[in-house]
Every structure is written in structure tokens, then in C-alpha cells.
Design a protein around this motif. Structure first.
Motif, mmCIF file in Angstrom:
data_model
loop_
_atom_site.group_PDB
_atom_site.id
_atom_site.type_symbol
_atom_site.label_atom_id
_atom_site.label_comp_id
_atom_site.label_asym_id
_atom_site.label_seq_id
_atom_site.Cartn_x
_atom_site.Cartn_y
_atom_site.Cartn_z
ATOM 1 N N SER A 194 0.836 -1.193 0.000
ATOM 2 C CA SER A 194 0.000 0.000 0.000
ATOM 3 C C SER A 194 0.875 1.249 0.000
ATOM 4 O O SER A 194 1.924 1.282 0.635
ATOM 5 N N THR A 195 0.435 2.265 -0.743
ATOM 6 C CA THR A 195 1.090 3.572 -0.691
ATOM 7 C C THR A 195 0.239 4.482 0.174
ATOM 8 O O THR A 195 -0.974 4.560 -0.013
ATOM 9 N N ARG A 196 0.849 5.148 1.105
ATOM 10 C CA ARG A 196 0.103 5.924 2.087
ATOM 11 C C ARG A 196 -0.664 7.064 1.416
ATOM 12 O O ARG A 196 -0.087 8.056 0.980
ATOM 13 N N ILE A 219 3.374 -0.984 3.909
ATOM 14 C CA ILE A 219 2.894 0.361 3.587
ATOM 15 C C ILE A 219 4.107 1.236 3.287
ATOM 16 O O ILE A 219 5.007 1.372 4.122
ATOM 17 N N ASN A 220 4.126 1.796 2.086
ATOM 18 C CA ASN A 220 5.251 2.624 1.667
ATOM 19 C C ASN A 220 4.864 4.103 1.654
ATOM 20 O O ASN A 220 3.696 4.448 1.448
ATOM 21 N N PRO A 221 5.844 4.986 1.816
ATOM 22 C CA PRO A 221 5.545 6.420 1.809
ATOM 23 C C PRO A 221 5.431 7.013 0.416
ATOM 24 O O PRO A 221 4.987 8.149 0.270
ATOM 25 N N SER A 222 5.856 6.264 -0.625
ATOM 26 C CA SER A 222 5.885 6.841 -1.967
ATOM 27 C C SER A 222 5.549 5.786 -3.012
ATOM 28 O O SER A 222 5.682 4.581 -2.781
ATOM 29 N N TYR A 223 5.121 6.257 -4.183
ATOM 30 C CA TYR A 223 4.772 5.339 -5.266
ATOM 31 C C TYR A 223 6.004 4.654 -5.852
ATOM 32 O O TYR A 223 5.955 3.482 -6.229
ATOM 33 N N PHE A 224 7.105 5.365 -5.956
ATOM 34 C CA PHE A 224 8.299 4.743 -6.527
ATOM 35 C C PHE A 224 8.788 3.580 -5.665
ATOM 36 O O PHE A 224 9.200 2.538 -6.180
ATOM 37 N N SER A 225 8.748 3.743 -4.348
ATOM 38 C CA SER A 225 9.163 2.638 -3.479
ATOM 39 C C SER A 225 8.162 1.487 -3.557
ATOM 40 O O SER A 225 8.537 0.313 -3.456
ATOM 41 N N THR A 226 6.890 1.808 -3.766
ATOM 42 C CA THR A 226 5.884 0.758 -3.938
ATOM 43 C C THR A 226 6.148 -0.045 -5.207
ATOM 44 O O THR A 226 6.103 -1.283 -5.201
ATOM 45 N N ILE A 227 6.436 0.641 -6.301
ATOM 46 C CA ILE A 227 6.716 -0.050 -7.561
ATOM 47 C C ILE A 227 7.969 -0.912 -7.442
ATOM 48 O O ILE A 227 8.025 -2.041 -7.949
ATOM 49 N N GLU A 228 8.970 -0.399 -6.768
ATOM 50 C CA GLU A 228 10.194 -1.183 -6.576
ATOM 51 C C GLU A 228 9.891 -2.463 -5.799
ATOM 52 O O GLU A 228 10.414 -3.539 -6.116
ATOM 53 N N THR A 229 9.023 -2.367 -4.791
ATOM 54 C CA THR A 229 8.643 -3.547 -4.015
ATOM 55 C C THR A 229 7.872 -4.536 -4.883
ATOM 56 O O THR A 229 8.085 -5.755 -4.803
ATOM 57 N N MET A 231 8.152 -4.976 -8.074
ATOM 58 C CA MET A 231 9.097 -5.617 -8.991
ATOM 59 C C MET A 231 9.858 -6.761 -8.324
ATOM 60 O O MET A 231 10.189 -7.760 -8.972
ATOM 61 N N ARG A 232 10.112 -6.648 -7.026
ATOM 62 C CA ARG A 232 10.993 -7.598 -6.338
ATOM 63 C C ARG A 232 10.246 -8.662 -5.538
ATOM 64 O O ARG A 232 10.870 -9.564 -4.986
ATOM 65 N N THR A 233 8.912 -8.538 -5.438
ATOM 66 C CA THR A 233 8.147 -9.464 -4.602
ATOM 67 C C THR A 233 6.908 -9.954 -5.347
ATOM 68 O O THR A 233 6.663 -9.585 -6.492
ATOM 69 N N SER A 234 6.115 -10.770 -4.663
ATOM 70 C CA SER A 234 4.856 -11.256 -5.236
ATOM 71 C C SER A 234 3.679 -10.376 -4.830
ATOM 72 O O SER A 234 2.523 -10.769 -4.995
ATOM 73 N N SER A 235 3.947 -9.207 -4.300
ATOM 74 C CA SER A 235 2.883 -8.306 -3.864
ATOM 75 C C SER A 235 2.290 -7.542 -5.044
ATOM 76 O O SER A 235 2.967 -7.267 -6.039
ATOM 77 N N LEU A 236 1.027 -7.182 -4.905
ATOM 78 C CA LEU A 236 0.337 -6.336 -5.868
ATOM 79 C C LEU A 236 0.233 -4.921 -5.301
ATOM 80 O O LEU A 236 0.435 -4.701 -4.110
ATOM 81 N N ALA A 237 -0.116 -3.972 -6.166
ATOM 82 C CA ALA A 237 -0.315 -2.592 -5.708
ATOM 83 C C ALA A 237 -1.337 -1.909 -6.598
ATOM 84 O O ALA A 237 -1.459 -2.229 -7.788
ATOM 85 N N VAL A 238 -2.080 -0.976 -6.018
ATOM 86 C CA VAL A 238 -3.033 -0.151 -6.758
ATOM 87 C C VAL A 238 -2.407 1.227 -6.960
ATOM 88 O O VAL A 238 -1.946 1.852 -6.000
ATOM 89 N N VAL A 239 -2.389 1.686 -8.213
ATOM 90 C CA VAL A 239 -1.802 2.996 -8.522
ATOM 91 C C VAL A 239 -2.695 3.723 -9.521
ATOM 92 O O VAL A 239 -3.450 3.096 -10.266
ATOM 93 N N PRO A 240 -2.623 5.056 -9.570
ATOM 94 C CA PRO A 240 -3.340 5.799 -10.619
ATOM 95 C C PRO A 240 -2.793 5.439 -11.995
ATOM 96 O O PRO A 240 -1.599 5.173 -12.157
ATOM 97 N N PHE A 241 -3.665 5.450 -12.986
ATOM 98 C CA PHE A 241 -3.275 5.033 -14.330
ATOM 99 C C PHE A 241 -2.153 5.892 -14.900
ATOM 100 O O PHE A 241 -1.230 5.385 -15.534
ATOM 101 N N PHE A 242 -2.212 7.210 -14.683
ATOM 102 C CA PHE A 242 -1.188 8.070 -15.281
ATOM 103 C C PHE A 242 0.191 7.787 -14.709
ATOM 104 O O PHE A 242 1.209 8.041 -15.349
ATOM 105 N N PHE A 243 0.223 7.223 -13.502
ATOM 106 C CA PHE A 243 1.506 6.884 -12.899
ATOM 107 C C PHE A 243 2.222 5.806 -13.705
ATOM 108 O O PHE A 243 3.433 5.856 -13.910
ATOM 109 N N LEU A 244 1.449 4.833 -14.199
ATOM 110 C CA LEU A 244 2.050 3.771 -15.005
ATOM 111 C C LEU A 244 2.654 4.343 -16.280
ATOM 112 O O LEU A 244 3.746 3.957 -16.701
#
Length: 301
Positions: A194-196, A219-229, A231-244
């Protein structure tokens, strides 16, 4: 002049400049009798004739000669104070703005907006800091503007929406979910990073309404750290479309997908304290960052 009447000072400035009641009246777009009445008040206030007749002309008294440059400069300074809203020039101004935002929007502003700004407004500096979640932070004198997702703010804060975007789920390219139907049941069986932000509360509410519960593993403080997580794990994340779309320029190796139910949307807003509402420099900041970000996020960055 115990109580200074600004209108009398304006009349005095015109009289000292024109040395004529009729010309002063024409300059101020009033009647000569009105100027004569004001001149009498000025004579009483200064205990001096101000203008005296010399043949067919009016000439200044010694006191009036002494007052002339002082009164003229005073009127100019008053005009400058009253009309400061009309004289802002971003190209020549030396200003620093303090902006609170998230990592993605800061990255966009740093990579594109700063380049544009350096060409046109070389002396304007943007000082960025991250959002730490307090509701009343815009009440502080050292914060000029918030740009980010809609969130709880103090009731008096001014808010303007820049963009409304759908949300998506991201996973690493080898994730098992990519081989399954994208039902909430299947999605809820995996952990989430989760991104806070308020978005997470909205997503959790959606899952709960459908009879499921997300398992938050971090729970991460930023979207970039969430994406990095992700990439390296089996976790999913919800992000705004424009971020992708923004991540494409970083060659980030994640896969995005939409579940079989519509996820909550996210509002990207600007927010500021009312004390800045009529400030020309602040309006310049709001309008230019709004136009830049609206263009970037609406076009897919």
C-alpha cells in the motif's frame, strides 16, 4: 494635518504639478469648485497658502515648493501599494515557492516544468517536500501549495481539481495473477503493498463491500518505493493510471491490469491557504503548475 485625507493629498499633488485649479480639476476629472474647496482645506491644514496669485498666474509658496517632490513620491508609493497585484512579472521576480507533493508529481515537475521555467522565469525556485499527512500543514507560513491526491485538509483550504484518473493494479511480470481470471476473489488472495494515501482507504472499502479483504503486507511512503517492491516481490499494488504511463520513461518492469470490477478513481488537486488566494505570484504558480500537470497526466505523461 492631524488626520490625513488621501483624497486631499491627491488633489495637492495635482495642484503642485499644474499650478492651476482648472487644470488640476481636469486632470482629476472633477469640477473646479471641488478643487477650490479642497485647496481651502489644504491651506487650513498646512497653515500656508500653497498657491498664491502672481499676475494672471498661480505660483507655489516656498513650503509648496518643498512639499512638491515629497507629495509626488508619496502618491507614487501609495499607488504602488494599492496596485501591487497588477505589477507582478515572473520573468524578473526572484521568488521561492514551497510545494508539498508526492514523489511522482515532484519528478514530473522537476523533469519538465523546471526546464520550461528556467527559460522564462530563471529566478524562480521551487522547494519541494513530501506530504506527511497532517491536515493543517497549509496553515503554516512556509508552505505555499499542495499538489497531490485529494485528502483531508483544514476546512478553510482552497481546492482545485487538476485531473481525475482511474486506477489499475500492477504486478511483476512473472506474477501468478497474470495467469488467472482477474476476479476480486483471486486478487484478494495475494498480498498488497500500500502507498500511504486516501486511495488505499477507498480501495479497502470497495473490497469490503464485495465481501473481501485486502491483505496489506507493507505500507510505503511513496509510489516509486511501492513499484520497486512490486518488482521484487509477489505483492500487488493499486496505482493511478497516469503513474504507469510515467514509469515507461524509467523502463520499469511491471505489468498493469484492471480487475473485473471498477476501482475507485483518484483526484489530483491543488490546495492552498486563503491568504494566498489573491497573490499574483501565487496565482502564477497555481496556474502554471496546473496547466503543465494537466497536459502531462491527461496525455499519458
Amino acid at each position: 494635518m492631524p488626520r490625513t485625507d488621501l483624497n486631499l493629498l491627491i488633489v495637492l499633488d495635482a495642484l503642485l504639478e499644474e499650478c492651476s485649479v482648472s487644470k488640476a480639476a481636469k486632470k482629476l476629472n472633477v469640477t473646479p469648485p471641488a478643487i477650490s474647496k479642497s485647496l481651502n482645506k489644504l491651506r487650513e491644514a498646512f497653515q500656508d497658502q500653497i498657491l498664491v496669485r502672481s499676475g494672471s498666474l498661480l505660483i507655489l509658496t516656498p513650503l509648496a515648493v518643498e512639499l512638491k517632490p515629497q507629495i509626488h513620491n508619496l502618491i507614487k508609493n501609495i499607488d504602488a501599494v494599492l496596485n501591487h497585484n497588477l505589477s507582478f512579472d515572473a520573468g524578473s521576480a526572484s521568488l521561492m515557492f514551497n510545494i508539498v507533493s508526492n514523489d511522482l508529481l515532484i519528478s514530473l515537475l522537476n523533469s519538465g516544468f523546471l526546464d520550461e521555467m528556467q527559460d522564462k522565469e530563471p529566478n524562480v525556485v521551487l522547494d519541494f517536500s513530501y506530504d506527511h499527512g497532517a491536515a493543517d500543514f497549509l496553515r503554516k507560513d512556509n508552505i505555499d501549495l499542495y499538489i497531490g491526491e485529494s485528502r483531508k485538509l483544514s476546512p478553510e483550504i482552497k481546492i482545485r481539481t487538476i485531473h481525475r484518473d482511474k486506477c489499475i493494479i500492477v504486478a511483476n511480470k512473472n506474477h501468478e495473477i497474470l495467469r488467472l481470471n482477474k476476479t476480486l476473489e483471486n486478487i484478494a488472495s495475494f498480498g498488497f503493498i500500500s502507498t500511504r494515501s486516501k486511495l488505499n482507504d477507498d480501495v479497502d472499502s470497495l473490497f469490503t463491500l464485495q465481501g473481501f479483504q485486502r491483505k496489506i503486507v507493507g505500507i510505503n511512503p511513496s509510489y516509486f518505493s511501492t513499484i520497486e517492491t512490486v518488482m521484487r516481490t509477489s505483492s500487488l499494488a493499486v496505482v493511478p493510471f497516469f503513474f504507469l504511463n510515467a514509469l515507461e520513461s524509467f523502463n520499469v518492469d511491471v505489468i498493469a491490469f484492471e480487475p473485473q470490477i471498477t476501482l475507485p478513481e483518484v483526484n489530483i488537486i491543488q490546495a492552498w491557504h486563503p491568504r494566498h488566494d489573491n497573490s499574483p505570484p501565487h496565482k502564477w504558480l497555481r496556474d502554471n503548475t496546473k496547466d503543465f500537470l494537466r497536459k502531462k497526466v491527461s496525455a499519458g505523461v
